[in-house]
Design an enzyme around this catalytic site. Sequence first.
Site, PDB file in Angstrom:
ATOM      1  CG  LEU A  84      -1.736  -1.885  -5.017  1.00  0.00           C
ATOM      2  CD1 LEU A  84      -1.373  -1.295  -6.359  1.00  0.00           C
ATOM      3  CD2 LEU A  84      -2.323  -0.817  -4.105  1.00  0.00           C
ATOM      4  CG  ASP A  85       1.594  -2.985  -3.479  1.00  0.00           C
ATOM      5  OD1 ASP A  85       2.123  -2.599  -4.537  1.00  0.00           O
ATOM      6  OD2 ASP A  85       1.208  -2.213  -2.597  1.00  0.00           O
ATOM      7  CD  GLU A  86      -2.046  -9.610  -2.223  1.00  0.00           C
ATOM      8  OE1 GLU A  86      -2.536 -10.661  -2.669  1.00  0.00           O
ATOM      9  OE2 GLU A  86      -2.166  -9.229  -1.044  1.00  0.00           O
ATOM     10  N   GLY A 140       0.814  -1.211   0.000  1.00  0.00           N
ATOM     11  CA  GLY A 140       0.000   0.000   0.000  1.00  0.00           C
ATOM     12  C   GLY A 140       0.844   1.255   0.000  1.00  0.00           C
TER      13      GLY A 140
END
Lengths: 286, 286, 286, 286
Positions: free
Chosen positions: D229-231, D203
């Site tokens: 997101l971010d994964e 995040g």
Amino acid sequence: MENNSIAIILWSCPDQKGLVARITQFIFEHGGNILDLDEHVDAQEQRFFLRIAWTTSNTNDGEEELKKKFTPLAQEFHATYNIRFAHHKQKLALFVSQYDHCLQEILWRYEVGEFNAEIGFIISNHTDLESLAQRYHIPYYLFPITKENKHDVEAKEIALLQQQKIDTIVLARYMQVFSPEFISQYQHSVINIHHSFLPAFAGSNPYKQAFERGVKIVGATSHYVTAVLDEGPIIAQDIIRISHKDSLEDLIRKGRDLERLVLARALRLHLQDRVLVHGNKTVVFD
Amino acid sequence: MENNSIAIILWSCPDQKGLVARITQFIFEHGGNILDLDEHVDAQEQRFFLRIAWTTSNTNDGEEELKKKFTPLAQEFHATYNIRFAHHKQKLALFVSQYDHCLQEILWRYEVGEFNAEIGFIISNHTDLESLAQRYHIPYYLFPITKENKHDVEAKEIALLQQQKIDTIVLARYMQVFSPEFISQYQHSVINIHHSFLPAFAGSNPYKQAFERGVKIVGATSHYVTAVLDEGPIIAQDIIRISHKDSLEDLIRKGRDLERLVLARALRLHLQDRVLVHGNKTVVFD
Amino acid sequence: MENNSIAIILWSCPDQKGLVARITQFIFEHGGNILDLDEHVDAQEQRFFLRIAWTTSNTNDGEEELKKKFTPLAQEFHATYNIRFAHHKQKLALFVSQYDHCLQEILWRYEVGEFNAEIGFIISNHTDLESLAQRYHIPYYLFPITKENKHDVEAKEIALLQQQKIDTIVLARYMQVFSPEFISQYQHSVINIHHSFLPAFAGSNPYKQAFERGVKIVGATSHYVTAVLDEGPIIAQDIIRISHKDSLEDLIRKGRDLERLVLARALRLHLQDRVLVHGNKTVVFD
Amino acid sequence: MENNSIAIILWSCPDQKGLVARITQFIFEHGGNILDLDEHVDAQEQRFFLRIAWTTSNTNDGEEELKKKFTPLAQEFHATYNIRFAHHKQKLALFVSQYDHCLQEILWRYEVGEFNAEIGFIISNHTDLESLAQRYHIPYYLFPITKENKHDVEAKEIALLQQQKIDTIVLARYMQVFSPEFISQYQHSVINIHHSFLPAFAGSNPYKQAFERGVKIVGATSHYVTAVLDEGPIIAQDIIRISHKDSLEDLIRKGRDLERLVLARALRLHLQDRVLVHGNKTVVFD
């Protein structure tokens, strides 16, 4: 046959077309299923290096039979090679003097099962570590060394090593230098830990040398022992950061952690047949 | 006066009782508020090192006045010391040859504001990096060097350095060796980057030396230049891991990242007055 | 009095002018010679942190007398502080379950003299590590834990800890969670090792979580235990690189090396009074 | 044909016997000489991954012809695969916002020749980095983004990407999140740098999160962008050590060095066809 059906080949030969295809085809034809394959071509030396681990489930061959089957292939390509079954544990002899940290580390990892090996015995020129050996129930042979008896002691050591069929010798901070005659009998089979980032600070008292030079990093180097002190092929190296706050004693203390981890790592790589030597350099398939 | 009211002292003297109390009391009495204090006692050398940053908000002293006020204290303790206001930017000269990576790194960080400094000019013995200098609007002086003109060129360089009141010289992969006369005028003020983990692989072609030795780690070393090549006090070192897969070209490529980061780090430490030299060693308060 | 004449103060208070001068002057007036001084100002929190080690050779004060002498100074500055003589060994209790590597590491370092501490006893909820405790002649108390008896067992443990005047509790891969009541009695005195790079992979099976996420680095975190699991102030962290070649078992094996080194480092820092806690963060003067 | 005669295959299929033999035999029969071979078997997933680089000197095939020749083999083993000639440069688009460090790093390495790629253009939602783009003579397209126009802007971006036949998108600290529709068109082709050691501090504001948690290490993560997101699958990660001395600004400054090196490393690995994705994990043959 489960675990013992895994075979590992280490192979080195002049580079040429079709090598991987021929060797993997050969394994396939003999019922093998490749688990792990690493290859390297040294473009400068035009030399090919290979490590394959495979399951040999469809065959009843022993290690020697398997080696023989590879002979024609190896001759065709002018290769040096070695085959070992994963269940074939190497036999180790540990040489120590007075520092306990490397011995402690190796024995603990040995007990935990990290090394595919059997420790035959420990040789020392001092009595200090006998009780540690006893904790782990490993035979401990005392060979005090003087300038006068060095030649005789080495003869006795070699006799013991041969009698017990030792494959690999580990110098766990052993503070004596072997004669070239001794080393020539155990080429690429004697693993040493030097307490510096070689080639910096070769020779004696590397931490003192490092302290006096004012370096900001110290290292440790595990290498095969050759006739020239501290110049054998390097297997593993690592470092730690230091500062002006660190006294010589701090360097020695911090270095202990480094030495034992680097030696243990090099030994594990060696025992898993992951190290190939060519000239004075290594190919390490980790 | 906000930012310019921060003063930094670097102090070194024989160790004795009450030093911190006396010096911090002195600062307190002059209205200072300590922001950051680092001290180190070299127990072996019985020497005391100190760095204090403090706000001098209650005083209208300039740097020179402040230095003078410390004189009696320094004399009493036989100290060497230096005081600089944080708003006093050092003036830099960069020396380069043909490699751009270190210059590129320093100019980028300079532009971003990471260095408390002003770059006066760039000197080079080659034309290669002139366009890079122009991008950042930094004067670029070309001084081609031959065996014959070396003495004369150095004289011109010194004239330029003095005229522009250069405090610190950065050798950003400058491939020439200064004469001892040159160095004697800029003691602990010439910062070099050597592309090896000194003292390993001193001299020329360190990556080639490293490649041929078969090390598993390569390093870079930033140090003050002294009369003896590659033997000056070390400010910063760092390393990267390599393997048999890395060709000499890979070492050079990977080493570039190391060189520029280590040089930038050493320069930043120097510009923040965080480095004290004693003998051939440094105390780095980072 | 040689070694026992070294005193160490850890001090924390709201920042203000003249703190270092006053405290160091105080030490000087009481005949102290400062060996080591670290200070830190948290600019955001406006808080001042200090650690001083000094020789108290000119005084016959005991630890309690010295503490009392500092009381007025501490009250004036609204400080929390602690003083310990370097010869005053903390008393430790080790809590373990079935994994031996962290216990092994701590006992070996203890025997070598790396910890300024006395290990009072080991508590475990399993019998597995009793023989290891016996090797080092450390009392081993077995407290099997069930959901039903947890409350009673903790009461017994606390009784034992108090009776033996334990200063610091080390959780060397102890697989039980303490109640908030237990923890409240040993604030900033229970050191845990979590086998991940917190806050990543908190909770159970961090290596499995890491394996499934496909990270390229795994870590270990040593922290003070607070009422909220895995969220206490972090003392030390370190990492190792992994790759797709590493199975879950490899992660666990490699992680062992990390866990024992990080826990040992955190414990050593704690025992040398180098760790200050403020809120949920630490100041570590290493 | 010299350099352009090197072909690289990335191959992934269910594991079975004889795979390496068949594929290397196939290459040999088509006149290839293997330069580099990496394979990996995911024992848990029973999946086989392969990368081979070979010289195709005896053939006049183009990339498409070569791909077609492999089709029957790939179908037989239910493989996904890709073949690229080393001389076939991927075409890149860089997306940036206001931070310059990652863009600076990529452009410098691009100029030096470290990337086997051609940068088609830079897209930004801000004007800040236009002059940097001009320095390197790269087209710079400005697409300011609001909540209202986001959908339209993405449509224009996709049109531009398709028109210019962009293979790979690099988010060099681009501060906008793409819609799932955008991402679905560039699966495993959008490389992001996240300024934390994922999965820690996913995040926004990861440095602030890290600062407040009091971690002793911060990291950076380069990954393929997926709908979540971010994964996405992680390509490369690295870390630096921090301490209580580091302010939030220090974390941001130190993190810059990490971000640009990790992103550059991931991009290089991707451009050399060294990254295979399976599920949410990568196999990186470095």
